[in-house]
Motif scaffolding. Structure first.
Motif, PDB file in Angstrom:
ATOM      1  N   SER A  25       0.845  -1.186   0.000  1.00  0.00           N
ATOM      2  CA  SER A  25       0.000   0.000   0.000  1.00  0.00           C
ATOM      3  C   SER A  25       0.884   1.240   0.000  1.00  0.00           C
ATOM      4  O   SER A  25       2.053   1.186   0.407  1.00  0.00           O
ATOM      5  CB  SER A  25      -0.913   0.009   1.227  1.00  0.00           C
ATOM      6  N   GLY A  43      -8.537   1.580   6.848  1.00  0.00           N
ATOM      7  CA  GLY A  43      -9.567   2.439   6.267  1.00  0.00           C
ATOM      8  C   GLY A  43     -10.569   2.995   7.254  1.00  0.00           C
ATOM      9  O   GLY A  43     -11.684   3.326   6.869  1.00  0.00           O
ATOM     10  N   GLN A  61      -8.655   7.497   8.832  1.00  0.00           N
ATOM     11  CA  GLN A  61      -8.465   8.580   7.855  1.00  0.00           C
ATOM     12  C   GLN A  61      -7.223   9.434   8.152  1.00  0.00           C
ATOM     13  O   GLN A  61      -7.085  10.518   7.594  1.00  0.00           O
ATOM     14  CB  GLN A  61      -9.706   9.499   7.783  1.00  0.00           C
ATOM     15  N   ASP A  62      -6.360   8.966   9.019  1.00  0.00           N
ATOM     16  CA  ASP A  62      -5.148   9.724   9.322  1.00  0.00           C
ATOM     17  C   ASP A  62      -4.050   9.472   8.295  1.00  0.00           C
ATOM     18  O   ASP A  62      -2.909   9.896   8.483  1.00  0.00           O
ATOM     19  CB  ASP A  62      -4.638   9.384  10.734  1.00  0.00           C
ATOM     20  N   LEU A 116      -4.849  10.000   4.937  1.00  0.00           N
ATOM     21  CA  LEU A 116      -5.423  10.567   3.718  1.00  0.00           C
ATOM     22  C   LEU A 116      -4.381  11.367   2.937  1.00  0.00           C
ATOM     23  O   LEU A 116      -3.745  12.255   3.474  1.00  0.00           O
ATOM     24  CB  LEU A 116      -6.596  11.482   4.101  1.00  0.00           C
ATOM     25  N   VAL A 125      -6.215  12.616  -6.339  1.00  0.00           N
ATOM     26  CA  VAL A 125      -7.482  12.256  -5.705  1.00  0.00           C
ATOM     27  C   VAL A 125      -7.240  11.926  -4.228  1.00  0.00           C
ATOM     28  O   VAL A 125      -6.306  11.197  -3.892  1.00  0.00           O
ATOM     29  CB  VAL A 125      -8.102  11.024  -6.406  1.00  0.00           C
ATOM     30  N   GLU A 159      -7.592   7.069   1.102  1.00  0.00           N
ATOM     31  CA  GLU A 159      -6.919   6.448   2.244  1.00  0.00           C
ATOM     32  C   GLU A 159      -5.699   5.732   1.683  1.00  0.00           C
ATOM     33  O   GLU A 159      -5.831   4.741   0.980  1.00  0.00           O
ATOM     34  CB  GLU A 159      -7.848   5.423   2.904  1.00  0.00           C
ATOM     35  N   ARG A 219      -5.124   1.927   1.825  1.00  0.00           N
ATOM     36  CA  ARG A 219      -5.949   0.997   1.063  1.00  0.00           C
ATOM     37  C   ARG A 219      -5.743   1.128  -0.439  1.00  0.00           C
ATOM     38  O   ARG A 219      -6.549   0.644  -1.223  1.00  0.00           O
ATOM     39  CB  ARG A 219      -7.427   1.171   1.417  1.00  0.00           C
ATOM     40  N   PRO A 272      -1.591  16.937   1.154  1.00  0.00           N
ATOM     41  CA  PRO A 272      -2.313  18.181   0.920  1.00  0.00           C
ATOM     42  C   PRO A 272      -1.759  19.300   1.784  1.00  0.00           C
ATOM     43  O   PRO A 272      -1.635  20.430   1.360  1.00  0.00           O
ATOM     44  CB  PRO A 272      -3.747  17.854   1.295  1.00  0.00           C
ATOM     45  N   GLU A 273      -1.425  18.966   3.022  1.00  0.00           N
ATOM     46  CA  GLU A 273      -0.790  19.944   3.898  1.00  0.00           C
ATOM     47  C   GLU A 273       0.431  19.249   4.447  1.00  0.00           C
ATOM     48  O   GLU A 273       0.311  18.199   5.062  1.00  0.00           O
ATOM     49  CB  GLU A 273      -1.690  20.290   5.074  1.00  0.00           C
TER      50      GLU A 273
END
Ligand SMILES: Cc1cc2nc3c(=O)[nH]c(=O)nc-3n(C[C@H](O)[C@H](O)[C@H](O)COP(=O)(O)OP(=O)(O)OC[C@H]3O[C@@H](n4cnc5c(N)ncnc54)[C@H](O)[C@@H]3O)c2cc1C
Ligand code: FES
Lengths: 477, 90
Positions: free
Chosen positions: B26, B56, B59-60, B62, B68, B71, B74, B86-87
């Motif tokens: 993963s 899943g 969500q930590d 993500l 896109v 998770e 997964r 994203p950050e």
């Protein structure tokens, strides 16, 4: 007319065995799993060739071969997010997000075999990167071949403790400490149950011998007090606990340098499906918490709705396929595809084997039945709800101000409204409410609503209200 | 935390850095093995978060995978995958 006689949600040992049994009895059966193949948590399909070996791998391969040779229609890579009564026919409607987008099916009967997620009670600092669940660590170790860290503290309760510690040694990592809330007396109390599966008990003894040979420090009746570090885990503070698992005041804590902590307190049955559909549930802490009320063959209080496996009762991997097959027989019987006599004849031996397997699973689950000191000893600043970052103090204040149920606490604080859907905080919230004197009946079962599991926005097509999807907002930097 | 043993190697990028993974791993596991564990940020405090449940739920993990939000525990690594935070945790 429904497209299928039976839809099964979950392709672990319970759901896969149920589907094979049902198809063998001539039922049109559809099996959903969000994984890439059947096997569930215990017999996960290996991610790659290196990640094989061991008795679990063989059992998983056998299960997948059995399924491949059956008439079961398989929908892997599909996450079921909705279930309800079918509008146009008797039976159930399910919706699942898969590789081709959203899929909607109807089935006359429905079996929930969704397994478990993991229960982790909080401690100070447990949100730091490098802290994972114990069951999560088995995924990293078994199917990903990744070490949680170079020097790992393994802590919590139950049989996953030695499993994870040995897994770390086998991949070349070091276990800085194995910290078990249970003491020798608790494990002794589990012995009669362990005797039901001498093979597994021996495996456990083998793990302990391996840990001793490697010189892993073992702390029993100890717990984690705090995790510290700047950007990730740097140290774990552990200390002795009282019989109710509250940190002992008399005896000092010990600081252990480590770069990872694997922490877990048992499994949490995924009973969302049966709760969403409105079946009766009861609180049974020793079997996992809020569980559907079932008869001996896995029938819920609602017609043609069944539940089996660890998602219905924490009875373990050995019991799961037996419970699954029983539920399939019950469905065939209830759909008029099996006579009462044939049902009784096939069910009797399964029930006998299930009772035996359940003795072992129940003994293991009991080692993880939460004790009140776990949350009562928690500091006010510790994060209790990860998604909303609510502290134990904030939840405590809302409870003191009158929030007496999970629903009221949620309304007052948003605890349980985040993307985890309450899976990571409901057990803590329940324990805090119980500590404030509320009964299980007052606290209530967590509400279930669609989506049953987080659904990525991008995977959805068609008519769907994006506002309903509780996936965390991603704000660009 | 490197992963010895067999398995086909794939390359992907994480915040512009080229990394190696074993086929089938993963994204979260490959990043973990490469020493990247702080993937997301906590909603209120902005504190760093990393993969916690591996299944899943939390969500930590993500991340943006080829643009896109998914998770990352997964999603299997594929050759040339572009993975971004994203950050970025500091
Ligand atoms: C992370 C983890 C690791 C574990 N490791 C071990 C171990 O090493 N050894 C051991 O003896 N026991 C282990 N257990 C306990 C083990 O899960 C059970 O004893 C056994 O797997 C139970 O079988 P089951 O069929 O009831 O559930 P599971 O095996 O959990 O199977 C449930 C299946 O349902 C699927 N599912 C759930 N919800 C949905 C949905 N909405 N849509 C689609 N699919 C869905 C899941 O993907 C999963 O494959 C572990 C549990 C967890 C949570
Ligand atoms: S690690 Fe929890 S969702 Fe990926």
């Amino acid at each position: 007319m429904s497209e299928y006689d039976l839809a099964v949600v979950g392709g672990g040992p319970a759901g896969a065995a149920a589907a094979i049994e049902a198809a063998g009895l001539g039922l049109r059966c559809l099996l959903f799993d969000e994984g890439s193949d059947a096997g569930g948590q215990v017999y996960r399909p290996p991610a790659f060739a290196a990640a094989t070996g061991g008795p679990d791998a063989a059992a998983g391969a056998a299960l997948r071969a059995g399924l491949a040779g059956s008439a079961v229609e398989r929908a892997f890579g599909h996450r079921v997010w909705f279930a309800g009564p079918a509008a146009e026919a008797a039976g159930f409607e399910l919706q699942a997000v898969g590789p081709e987008g959203n899929r909607r099916v109807t089935a006359r009967a429905l079996l929930a075999a969704a397994g478990t997620s993991e229960r982790v009670f909080p401690c100070a600092g447990w949100t730091l990167p490098g802290v994972t669940g114990l069951a999560a660590a088995t995924i990293l170790l078994k199917s990903q071949k990744v070490l949680p860290g170079r020097r790992v503290v393994v802590a919590g309760c139950g049989p996953l403790l030695p499993l994870v510690a040995v897994g770390i040694l086998e991949l070349g990592g070091a276990v800085a400490a194995l910290v078990d809330l249970n003491g020798p007396a608790d494990w002794l109390a589990a012995l009669p149950g362990l005797a039901a599966r001498p093979d597994l008990a021996l495996r456990g003894l083998g793990w302990l011998a391996r840990l001793r040979r490697a010189g892993v420090p073992l702390y029993t009746r100890w717990g984690v007090r705090a995790v510290s570090g700047r950007e990730a885990v740097e140290a774990v503070e552990i200390g002795p606990v009282e019989a109710d698992w509250r940190p002992s005041r008399q005896r000092p804590a010990l600081r252990i340098e480590a770069d990872a902590l694997c922490l877990g307190h048992g499994l949490l049955p995924a009973s969302e499906l049966t709760r969403l559909l409105g079946a009766a549930h009861a609180y049974r802490p020793e079997a996992g918490g809020w569980l559907p009320v079932l008869d001996e063959a896995g029938r819920t209080s609602l017609p043609l709705l069944y539940a089996a496996g660890d998602g219905a009762r924490l009875l373990g991997a050995g019991a799961a396929p037996l419970a699954g097959r029983l539920a399939a027989l019950a469905a065939a019987r209830d759909l008029g595809r099996l006579s009462e006599a044939a049902f009784a004849q096939r069910a009797a031996p399964l029930r006998r084997r299930l009772r035996r397997a359940a003795r072992f699973g129940t003994a293991m689950a009991r080692l993880c039945t939460p004790r009140p000191g776990l949350v009562e000893g928690l500091g006010a600043d510790a994060v209790a709800c990860r998604c909303e970052e609510l502290t134990r103090g904030e939840l405590g204040a809302a409870i003191a101000a009158g929030a007496g149920s999970l629903a009221a606490l949620k309304a007052a604080t948003r605890c349980g409204m985040g993307p985890c859907g309450g899976r990571l905080c409901n057990a803590t919230a329940h324990a805090l409410l119980a500590a404030a004197g509320r009964s299980a009946a007052e606290i209530g079962a967590p509400s279930a609503r669609p989506p049953l599991r987080p659904v990525p926005l991008a995977a959805l097509t068609g008519s769907f209200d994006y506002a309903d999807v509780p996936i965390r907002e991603l704000s660009p930097r | 935390m490197t992963v010895p043993g067999p398995g086909r190697r794939l390359r992907f990028t994480f915040d512009g850095v080229s990394l190696e993974a074993i086929a089938g791993q993963s994204v979260a596991a490959a990043l973990w093995a490469a020493g990247f564990r702080a993937l997301a940020r906590a909603p209120r405090s902005g504190a760093p978060r990393g993969p916690f449940c591996a299944m899943g739920v939390c969500q930590d993990c993500l991340l943006l995978v080829d643009g896109v939000a998914v998770e990352s525990c997964r999603v299997a690594v594929r050759e040339g995958l572009v993975v971004e935070r994203p950050e970025r945790p500091a």
